[in-house]
Motif scaffolding. Structure first.
Motif, PDB file in Angstrom:
ATOM      1  N   ALA A 145     -38.863  35.897  23.907  1.00 29.53           N
ATOM      2  CA  ALA A 145     -39.664  36.099  22.700  1.00 29.53           C
ATOM      3  C   ALA A 145     -40.125  34.730  22.219  1.00 29.53           C
ATOM      4  N   ARG A 146     -41.408  34.586  21.988  1.00 29.44           N
ATOM      5  CA  ARG A 146     -41.948  33.320  21.492  1.00 29.44           C
ATOM      6  C   ARG A 146     -42.366  33.496  20.031  1.00 29.44           C
ATOM      7  N   ALA A 147     -42.124  32.478  19.243  1.00 30.37           N
ATOM      8  CA  ALA A 147     -42.487  32.512  17.827  1.00 30.37           C
ATOM      9  C   ALA A 147     -43.995  32.705  17.696  1.00 30.37           C
ATOM     10  N   GLY A 148     -44.390  33.637  16.838  1.00 31.51           N
ATOM     11  CA  GLY A 148     -45.804  33.905  16.610  1.00 31.51           C
ATOM     12  C   GLY A 148     -46.394  34.988  17.484  1.00 31.51           C
ATOM     13  N   ALA A 149     -45.665  35.406  18.549  1.00 29.57           N
ATOM     14  CA  ALA A 149     -46.164  36.461  19.442  1.00 29.57           C
ATOM     15  C   ALA A 149     -45.980  37.822  18.768  1.00 29.57           C
ATOM     16  N   ILE A 150     -46.815  38.778  19.125  1.00 27.51           N
ATOM     17  CA  ILE A 150     -46.683  40.144  18.623  1.00 27.51           C
ATOM     18  C   ILE A 150     -45.735  40.896  19.558  1.00 27.51           C
ATOM     19  N   ALA A 151     -44.719  41.526  18.976  1.00 29.52           N
ATOM     20  CA  ALA A 151     -43.699  42.205  19.778  1.00 29.52           C
ATOM     21  C   ALA A 151     -44.242  43.515  20.352  1.00 29.52           C
ATOM     22  N   PRO A 152     -44.241  43.682  21.696  1.00 31.06           N
ATOM     23  CA  PRO A 152     -44.698  44.933  22.305  1.00 31.06           C
ATOM     24  C   PRO A 152     -43.647  46.050  22.237  1.00 31.06           C
ATOM     25  N   VAL A 153     -42.389  45.695  21.998  1.00 31.68           N
ATOM     26  CA  VAL A 153     -41.297  46.674  21.926  1.00 31.68           C
ATOM     27  C   VAL A 153     -40.341  46.283  20.806  1.00 31.68           C
ATOM     28  N   ASP A 154     -39.517  47.248  20.382  1.00 33.68           N
ATOM     29  CA  ASP A 154     -38.448  46.950  19.432  1.00 33.68           C
ATOM     30  C   ASP A 154     -37.372  46.140  20.131  1.00 33.68           C
ATOM     31  N   VAL A 155     -36.764  45.205  19.398  1.00 30.61           N
ATOM     32  CA  VAL A 155     -35.702  44.375  19.978  1.00 30.61           C
ATOM     33  C   VAL A 155     -34.421  44.596  19.185  1.00 30.61           C
ATOM     34  N   MET A 156     -33.390  45.032  19.897  1.00 34.26           N
ATOM     35  CA  MET A 156     -32.067  45.243  19.302  1.00 34.26           C
ATOM     36  C   MET A 156     -31.119  44.187  19.853  1.00 34.26           C
ATOM     37  N   VAL A 157     -30.285  43.643  18.971  1.00 33.74           N
ATOM     38  CA  VAL A 157     -29.232  42.730  19.415  1.00 33.74           C
ATOM     39  C   VAL A 157     -27.939  43.532  19.393  1.00 33.74           C
ATOM     40  N   GLU A 158     -27.310  43.633  20.551  1.00 27.70           N
ATOM     41  CA  GLU A 158     -26.095  44.429  20.703  1.00 27.70           C
ATOM     42  C   GLU A 158     -24.900  43.719  20.062  1.00 27.70           C
ATOM     43  N   ALA A 159     -23.907  44.505  19.660  1.00 29.26           N
ATOM     44  CA  ALA A 159     -22.641  43.946  19.189  1.00 29.26           C
ATOM     45  C   ALA A 159     -21.977  43.281  20.391  1.00 29.26           C
ATOM     46  N   GLN A 160     -21.665  41.971  20.260  1.00 32.20           N
ATOM     47  CA  GLN A 160     -21.138  41.231  21.402  1.00 32.20           C
ATOM     48  C   GLN A 160     -20.490  39.934  20.943  1.00 32.20           C
ATOM     49  N   ASN A 161     -19.718  39.361  21.833  1.00 28.93           N
ATOM     50  CA  ASN A 161     -19.183  38.025  21.598  1.00 28.93           C
ATOM     51  C   ASN A 161     -20.235  37.050  22.120  1.00 28.93           C
ATOM     52  N   LEU A 192     -29.001  33.418  22.799  1.00 28.38           N
ATOM     53  CA  LEU A 192     -28.214  34.508  23.398  1.00 28.38           C
ATOM     54  C   LEU A 192     -28.609  34.758  24.854  1.00 28.38           C
ATOM     55  N   GLY A 193     -29.696  34.137  25.303  1.00 26.70           N
ATOM     56  CA  GLY A 193     -30.155  34.321  26.684  1.00 26.70           C
ATOM     57  C   GLY A 193     -30.822  35.664  26.917  1.00 26.70           C
ATOM     58  N   VAL A 194     -31.424  36.224  25.860  1.00 27.72           N
ATOM     59  CA  VAL A 194     -32.064  37.541  25.953  1.00 27.72           C
ATOM     60  C   VAL A 194     -33.564  37.351  26.166  1.00 27.72           C
ATOM     61  N   LYS A 195     -34.109  38.025  27.183  1.00 30.53           N
ATOM     62  CA  LYS A 195     -35.559  38.048  27.423  1.00 30.53           C
ATOM     63  C   LYS A 195     -36.025  39.470  27.192  1.00 30.53           C
ATOM     64  N   PRO A 196     -36.435  39.789  25.947  1.00 33.19           N
ATOM     65  CA  PRO A 196     -36.700  41.186  25.589  1.00 33.19           C
ATOM     66  C   PRO A 196     -38.030  41.766  26.048  1.00 33.19           C
ATOM     67  N   PHE A 197     -39.017  40.918  26.363  1.00 34.92           N
ATOM     68  CA  PHE A 197     -40.345  41.420  26.678  1.00 34.92           C
ATOM     69  C   PHE A 197     -40.622  41.370  28.169  1.00 34.92           C
ATOM     70  N   HIS A 198     -41.469  42.285  28.645  1.00 34.10           N
ATOM     71  CA  HIS A 198     -41.876  42.328  30.049  1.00 34.10           C
ATOM     72  C   HIS A 198     -43.396  42.306  30.088  1.00 34.10           C
ATOM     73  N   TYR A 199     -43.946  41.344  30.826  1.00 28.83           N
ATOM     74  CA  TYR A 199     -45.391  41.203  30.898  1.00 28.83           C
ATOM     75  C   TYR A 199     -45.879  41.355  32.329  1.00 28.83           C
ATOM     76  N   HIS A 246     -39.213  44.465  15.050  1.00 25.34           N
ATOM     77  CA  HIS A 246     -39.880  45.771  15.142  1.00 25.34           C
ATOM     78  C   HIS A 246     -41.141  45.639  15.990  1.00 25.34           C
ATOM     79  N   VAL A 247     -41.532  46.755  16.625  1.00 24.66           N
ATOM     80  CA  VAL A 247     -42.720  46.753  17.471  1.00 24.66           C
ATOM     81  C   VAL A 247     -43.955  46.425  16.626  1.00 24.66           C
ATOM     82  N   ASP A 248     -44.918  45.700  17.216  1.00 22.85           N
ATOM     83  CA  ASP A 248     -46.181  45.303  16.589  1.00 22.85           C
ATOM     84  C   ASP A 248     -46.016  44.384  15.375  1.00 22.85           C
ATOM     85  N   THR A 249     -44.896  43.658  15.297  1.00 20.05           N
ATOM     86  CA  THR A 249     -44.734  42.655  14.244  1.00 20.05           C
ATOM     87  C   THR A 249     -44.654  41.277  14.894  1.00 20.05           C
TER      88      THR A 249
END
Length: 187
Positions: free
Chosen positions: A111-127, A178-185, A162-165
């Motif tokens: 996720a890059r700052a300023g990009a429009i999110a194509p999907v919702d992003v959830m952060v799971e409960a984790q260590n 966290l090493g999460v890559k939430p979007f797929h292009y 949230h999507v489209d934000t």
């Protein structure tokens, strides 16, 4: 492709798209937002012999398609869909096989700052494995945490983006930590 003179470049483009419209019976319109040049190159290589990708200015694509409408009236259905950053994929193969090949080439992206999110992003409960000095970062994003065994643990699942934000800088930084890559292009 060396542009050279603008008029000759445009003439060559119209000849090329005309040849493709006559030669290939199937056309896909694909969105190319956030597709990097290296990824585009890999897509073209994987489609070799199966399909041909043509990118260009929308007005030029529309003008060339309008010129071929007398030969093939069904091309008129494409015109309203040529908006934004799009390209044309020409093929003689089974459309499902070409679509599957295009979907194979989707890549995960951070996720890059300023990009429009194509999907919702959830952060799971984790260590998280991060030290306790980062708790203020999680508090700023209203993420419930606790410290367990010397590292920060996220207590519950959090709906971060949230999507489209627009993705904020702090959300992008957190996902990167966290090493999460939430979007797929891809196309």
């Amino acid at each position: 492709m060396v542009k050279g003179d603008r008029a000759t470049w445009k003439a060559k483009y119209f000849v090329k798209i005309g040849k493709l419209l006559e030669e290939y019976p199937r056309i896909f319109i694909v969105g190319a937002d956030n597709v990097r040049s290296k990824q585009m190159q890999e897509i073209r290589v994987s489609l070799r012999g199966m399909a041909e990708v043509l990118m260009g200015k929308n007005t030029m694509m529309c003008k060339a398609i309008r010129a071929h409408i007398p030969n093939n009236p069904s091309l008129e259905k494409l015109l309203p869909h040529i908006k934004g950053n799009v390209g044309l994929v020409f093929s003689k193969e089974d459309p499902v096989a070409v679509r599957d090949k295009l979907l194979e080439n989707k890549v995960a992206a951070p996720a890059r700052a300023g990009a429009i999110a194509p999907v919702d992003v959830m952060v799971e409960a984790q260590n998280t494995g991060m030290g306790p000095e980062k708790t203020s970062f999680f508090q700023a994003l209203n993420i419930p945490t606790k410290i367990a065994k010397g590292s920060i643990e996220i207590v519950s699942n959090v709906h971060l983006i949230h999507v489209d934000t627009k993705v904020g800088a702090s959300e992008a930084t957190l996902l990167q930590m966290l090493g999460v890559k939430p979007f797929h292009y891809g196309l």
